[in-house]
Design a protein around this motif. Structure first.
Motif, PDB file in Angstrom:
ATOM      1  N   PRO A 219       0.808  -1.228   0.000  1.00 11.18           N
ATOM      2  CA  PRO A 219       0.000   0.000   0.000  1.00 11.18           C
ATOM      3  C   PRO A 219       0.837   1.272   0.000  1.00 11.18           C
ATOM      4  N   MET A 220       2.077   1.215   0.501  1.00 12.01           N
ATOM      5  CA  MET A 220       2.903   2.421   0.468  1.00 12.01           C
ATOM      6  C   MET A 220       3.212   2.817  -0.966  1.00 12.01           C
ATOM      7  N   ASN A 310       1.501  -9.703   0.475  1.00 15.84           N
ATOM      8  CA  ASN A 310       1.037  -9.678   1.846  1.00 15.84           C
ATOM      9  C   ASN A 310       0.335  -8.347   2.084  1.00 15.84           C
ATOM     10  N   PRO A 311      -0.460  -8.211   3.153  1.00 17.37           N
ATOM     11  CA  PRO A 311      -1.083  -6.896   3.391  1.00 17.37           C
ATOM     12  C   PRO A 311      -0.087  -5.750   3.496  1.00 17.37           C
ATOM     13  N   ARG A 312       1.177  -6.034   3.878  1.00 18.77           N
ATOM     14  CA  ARG A 312       2.123  -4.950   4.039  1.00 18.77           C
ATOM     15  C   ARG A 312       3.021  -4.730   2.841  1.00 18.77           C
ATOM     16  N   GLY A 334      11.245  -9.443   4.128  1.00 14.62           N
ATOM     17  CA  GLY A 334      10.057  -8.943   4.776  1.00 14.62           C
ATOM     18  C   GLY A 334       9.723  -7.559   4.277  1.00 14.62           C
ATOM     19  N   PRO A 335       8.466  -7.289   3.919  1.00  7.11           N
ATOM     20  CA  PRO A 335       8.166  -5.946   3.404  1.00  7.11           C
ATOM     21  C   PRO A 335       8.364  -4.852   4.430  1.00  7.11           C
ATOM     22  N   SER A 336       8.088  -5.146   5.707  1.00  8.82           N
ATOM     23  CA  SER A 336       8.263  -4.088   6.699  1.00  8.82           C
ATOM     24  C   SER A 336       9.733  -3.729   6.881  1.00  8.82           C
ATOM     25  N   PHE A 337      10.634  -4.712   6.727  1.00 13.05           N
ATOM     26  CA  PHE A 337      12.065  -4.452   6.877  1.00 13.05           C
ATOM     27  C   PHE A 337      12.519  -3.448   5.832  1.00 13.05           C
ATOM     28  N   ILE A 358       3.505   9.424  10.420  1.00 12.63           N
ATOM     29  CA  ILE A 358       4.192   8.767   9.303  1.00 12.63           C
ATOM     30  C   ILE A 358       4.467   7.299   9.640  1.00 12.63           C
ATOM     31  N   LEU A 359       4.898   7.046  10.876  1.00 13.32           N
ATOM     32  CA  LEU A 359       5.195   5.659  11.246  1.00 13.32           C
ATOM     33  C   LEU A 359       3.942   4.800  11.190  1.00 13.32           C
ATOM     34  N   GLY A 360       2.800   5.374  11.576  1.00  9.69           N
ATOM     35  CA  GLY A 360       1.564   4.601  11.495  1.00  9.69           C
ATOM     36  C   GLY A 360       1.169   4.289  10.073  1.00  9.69           C
ATOM     37  N   SER A 361       1.475   5.193   9.139  1.00 10.86           N
ATOM     38  CA  SER A 361       1.090   4.941   7.757  1.00 10.86           C
ATOM     39  C   SER A 361       2.036   3.960   7.077  1.00 10.86           C
ATOM     40  N   VAL A 362       3.257   3.788   7.595  1.00  9.86           N
ATOM     41  CA  VAL A 362       4.155   2.788   7.020  1.00  9.86           C
ATOM     42  C   VAL A 362       3.673   1.388   7.389  1.00  9.86           C
ATOM     43  N   ASP A 363       3.033   1.261   8.559  1.00 13.59           N
ATOM     44  CA  ASP A 363       2.389   0.012   8.988  1.00 13.59           C
ATOM     45  C   ASP A 363       3.395  -1.128   9.082  1.00 13.59           C
ATOM     46  N   ILE A 364       4.222  -1.083  10.120  1.00 14.38           N
ATOM     47  CA  ILE A 364       5.238  -2.119  10.268  1.00 14.38           C
ATOM     48  C   ILE A 364       4.788  -3.121  11.317  1.00 14.38           C
ATOM     49  N   VAL A 365       5.355  -4.298  11.213  1.00 16.07           N
ATOM     50  CA  VAL A 365       5.178  -5.318  12.244  1.00 16.07           C
ATOM     51  C   VAL A 365       6.577  -5.776  12.595  1.00 16.07           C
ATOM     52  N   LEU A 366       6.959  -5.636  13.869  1.00 15.22           N
ATOM     53  CA  LEU A 366       8.354  -5.857  14.211  1.00 15.22           C
ATOM     54  C   LEU A 366       8.792  -7.310  14.060  1.00 15.22           C
ATOM     55  N   GLY A 367       7.857  -8.234  14.137  1.00 16.20           N
ATOM     56  CA  GLY A 367       8.230  -9.637  13.960  1.00 16.20           C
ATOM     57  C   GLY A 367       8.818  -9.892  12.593  1.00 16.20           C
ATOM     58  N   GLU A 368       8.361  -9.098  11.599  1.00 16.56           N
ATOM     59  CA  GLU A 368       8.844  -9.282  10.238  1.00 16.56           C
ATOM     60  C   GLU A 368      10.108  -8.480  10.001  1.00 16.56           C
ATOM     61  N   VAL A 369      10.256  -7.350  10.664  1.00 20.36           N
ATOM     62  CA  VAL A 369      11.441  -6.528  10.506  1.00 20.36           C
ATOM     63  C   VAL A 369      12.644  -7.277  11.070  1.00 20.36           C
ATOM     64  N   ASP A 370      12.495  -7.885  12.221  1.00 21.46           N
ATOM     65  CA  ASP A 370      13.627  -8.517  12.879  1.00 21.46           C
ATOM     66  C   ASP A 370      13.745  -9.998  12.587  1.00 21.46           C
ATOM     67  N   ARG A 371      12.637 -10.618  12.200  1.00 21.16           N
ATOM     68  CA  ARG A 371      12.618 -12.072  11.990  1.00 21.16           C
ATOM     69  C   ARG A 371      13.250 -12.802  13.177  1.00 21.16           C
TER      70      ARG A 371
END
Lengths: 371, 162, 173
Positions: A219-220, A310-312, A334-337, A358-371
């Protein structure tokens, strides 16, 4: 005579109500204006890639769930697509249709959390409660299928773990009828709210060339006006059999590519997901969902890269096999990474309160950023 | 509330200081808004309208200096363990810890090859209630909270516990 | 849309010493390149009008573990051999994809950074440095990203051994 000012370093630490998890942002401020943002990650690094090298291919599925825990069906789907590409498996059509239905239901659930928490970050408490109320209906559907609310272990390479419950089709159709007026309600609550528009329009504008160079997807990227969706541009499973539209940002309340556009793309994607679910329920064929699951997965020596929407954003699995029952190397894109790398560019010359928007609109999930 | 309850007119209640303090504490356990991983989403679902934490008196507070309990929900890594210890030390007494989920009880699914995962938060801070599950259902977390309330009900302000 | 052979031929005629061979293995064929010329090759891939690879999808480090396994202080370590980096590229305008691979010696792995060409490589290269120890030359900010700054060792290498204690907390189960 000018006043002497100094730059200040402010730490939005790992424990913060609005950072969507354990993320640390180091802000360098000149008064209230941001000069530089440095994200620090790794507070949730759970060694997924090391576990993959010690487990067999079917044993990895529960670990893929736990990476992006808000879109667990999407993670399992991506892994199954990658392993089936490596093995060259043919699947019964019923499996493909059920997978699409689950993935789209998961997209709705994930976008509801994104919208609810975004409203809570901006300061509106009510959309959070409304979003979670609607999400409970989706979680009910998942629970009667596979027994779990959030982390499923349902989509296995080669098929599914259980067939659908006899009541599932009727309940899913009732959900589609129930959910369409709820999107209208959410629009009345949040999207056309004057305060929300003031805080998100013209904030964090992302130009298109920068977005592609930084590897932004999901979506970004669509919020910046580019119609790019893996379901249409590099189709997998049976997505080419459905008729749906790809919403892009239009700059209705500000510039194209601002926070309001990204939020609006998510709302419109939920409507498109309901359309796909209705079409899939109409076309659902009969069949056996466990017949194609291999007894032992032992691929040839080689490597593959497969990706799903994925949704992100674009979730990709790079799997290298050395001919044994465990993979040699799995790397997850991971897309959030990748999306988080753009925080510095987006936040320049904004104020501290805009960083939260801005951080809310990026929509991250930390489980995917850090794996 | 005591054996002399409801023996007099409605405007009098007779009880012991222990019971009164404990009742006040267990009915308004304010939690620190702290979520690490997947269990945090189930904690958010517990505080949303379907399962509602607020009817037990639990409100999220952003600062550790205003919180009574901290619910460690999610996997604890070495990088984060140092910060959790600092948050724990910033909370004023009496404070309670609920460890939610397998990962903070004992390391969870990452116990074997997780080089960066702390195998249980009780290696860092003392825990009062363990809630098992991966992730625990909202009803399980509510039962964990009720067990904590039972523990608080039996405390005494004269004898120090833990 | 070009196939892997056509892209390989275009690259080979421009950079004969930097591009080595096209390996046709199951599912995804890849082109091996020289680790110190990868940035020049990448700029050519991004700007040439028939190629236009504007999207770096994924950059992953791999431990080839093709050296000799010896016992050092009772722990199995691998000496010699290489560490590799795989690049998966895509063109959003011309809709073709290619895979590149570079290999560097295990004792001193040095690869030129492509983060100034595709900015998405920035964090991927930091992760490869953190988990494998591959040094990317001319990277703007090469430091550990996922592990703590004072962690010793590179965890995803095949001969990595867990430490006993970290800051007083016991590491194994």
């Amino acid at each position: 005579m000018a006043i002497k000012t100094e730059e200040m370093v402010l730490n939005m630490g790992p424990q913060h109500p609005s950072t969507h998890g354990v993320l640390r942002l180091e802000l360098v401020l000149e008064g209230e204006i941001i000069q530089k943002v440095t994200p620090h990650i790794g507070y949730l690094h759970r060694c997924f890639e090391k576990h993959c090298e010690a487990m067999t291919y079917p044993q990895i599925v529960p670990y893929t769930d736990r990476m992006d825990y808000l879109a667990a069906m999407g993670n399992e789907f991506g892994y199954a697509v990658a392993v089936e590409k490596l093995l060259g498996l043919e699947l019964p059509p019923r499996v493909e249709y059920i997978r699409v239905i689950m993935a789209e239901l998961q997209r709705i659930a994930s976008h509801l959390v994104a919208i609810g928490t975004y409203g809570a970050d901006i300061g509106a408490m009510t959309p959070f409660l409304f979003a979670f109320r609607d999400r409970e209906v989706v979680l009910n559907l998942f629970e009667i299928t596979c027994g779990a609310r959030m982390l499923y272990n349902y989509i296995w390479p080669g098929g599914l773990s259980h067939d659908l419950h006899p009541d599932f089709v009727r309940l899913a159709r009732e959900f589609c009828v129930y959910f369409k007026p709820k999107i209208v309600e959410m629009n009345n609550l949040l999207s056309t709210n004057r305060i929300f528009i003031e805080r998100t329009a013209n904030v964090g504008v992302l130009p298109l060339e920068t977005a592609i160079n930084y590897g932004i997807t999901g979506p970004m990227l669509r919020g910046s006006g580019f119609k790019w969706d893996i379901r249409k541009d590099d189709p997998y499973s049976v997505y080419d059999k459905f008729d749906f539209d790809i919403p892009v940002g239009t700059g209705k309340h500000g510039t194209v590519g601002d926070c309001w556009d990204r939020y609006d793309v998510r709302i419109r994607e939920m409507e498109e997901s309901v359309k796909i679910i209705e079409q899939a329920l109409d076309q659902l064929p009969e069949g056996n969902v466990t017949s194609a699951i291999p007894k032992r997965i032992k691929p040839v020596v080689g490597s593959v890269y497969a990706r799903v929407e994925n949704p992100r954003g674009e979730l990709g699995y790079f799997i290298m096999s050395n001919g044994t029952t465990s993979p040699y190397r799995i790397k997850v894109r991971g897309p959030s990474f990748v999306n988080l790398g753009i925080m510095d560019v987006l936040c320049k010359n904004h104020m501290v309160a805009d960083v939260i928007a801005i951080l809310g609109s990026v929509d991250i999930v930390l489980g995917e950023v850090d794996r | 509330m005591g054996i002399l309850d409801k023996q007099f007119d409605d405007n009098f209640i007779v009880t012991s200081v222990d019971d009164l303090f404990n009742w006040a504490r267990l009915s308004s356990l304010w939690q620190l808004g702290f979520g690490l991983a997947c269990c945090a989403i189930e904690m958010m679902a517990t505080s949303a309208s379907h399962y509602d934490f607020d009817r037990f008196g639990v409100i999220p507070r952003p600062s550790p200096r205003q919180a009574d309990i901290i619910i460690i929900s999610g996997t604890v890594t070495f990088k984060m363990a140092i910060r959790i210890k600092r948050l724990y030390e910033q909370m004023p007494d009496p404070k309670y810890i609920i460890s939610m989920g397998s990962c903070s009880n004992c390391g969870g699914p990452y116990w074997e090859h997780g080089y960066h995962v702390v195998k249980g938060i009780d290696r860092v801070i003392p825990v009062d209630v363990y809630v098992p599950g991966c992730p625990p259902r909202p009803e399980a977390l509510l039962e964990g909270l009720l067990k904590l309330q039972e523990k608080v009900r039996n405390e005494s302000i004269v004898k120090k516990t833990a | 849309m070009k196939s892997a052979e056509e892209i390989f031929n275009l690259l080979k005629e421009k950079y004969n010493d930097g591009v080595k061979e096209l390996v046709k293995q199951p599912i995804d064929a890849y082109i091996t390149c020289d680790p110190l010329l990868i940035n020049v090759i990448s700029l050519f891939l991004m700007t040439h009008e028939d190629l236009l690879f504007d999207n770096l999808m994924i950059l992953s480090g791999v431990d080839d573990a093709n050296g000799k396994t010896v016992l050092v202080d009772g722990l199995k370590t691998i000496e010699g051999g290489t560490l590799s980096v795989y690049y998966h590229l895509e063109s959003t305008k011309l809709r073709h994809k290619i895979v590149l691979r570079v290999s560097a010696p295990r004792e001193n792995p040095e690869v030129e950074s492509v983060s100034l060409i595709w900015h998405s490589a920035d964090w991927h290269e930091r992760e490869a440095f953190d988990l494998f120890g591959i040094k990317f030359l001319n990277h703007p900010d090469l430091r550990r990203i996922l592990m703590p700054d004072d962690w010793e060792g590179h965890p995803l290498r095949k001969d990595y051994a867990n430490p006993e204690f970290y800051l007083g907390i016991k590491v194994p189960y």
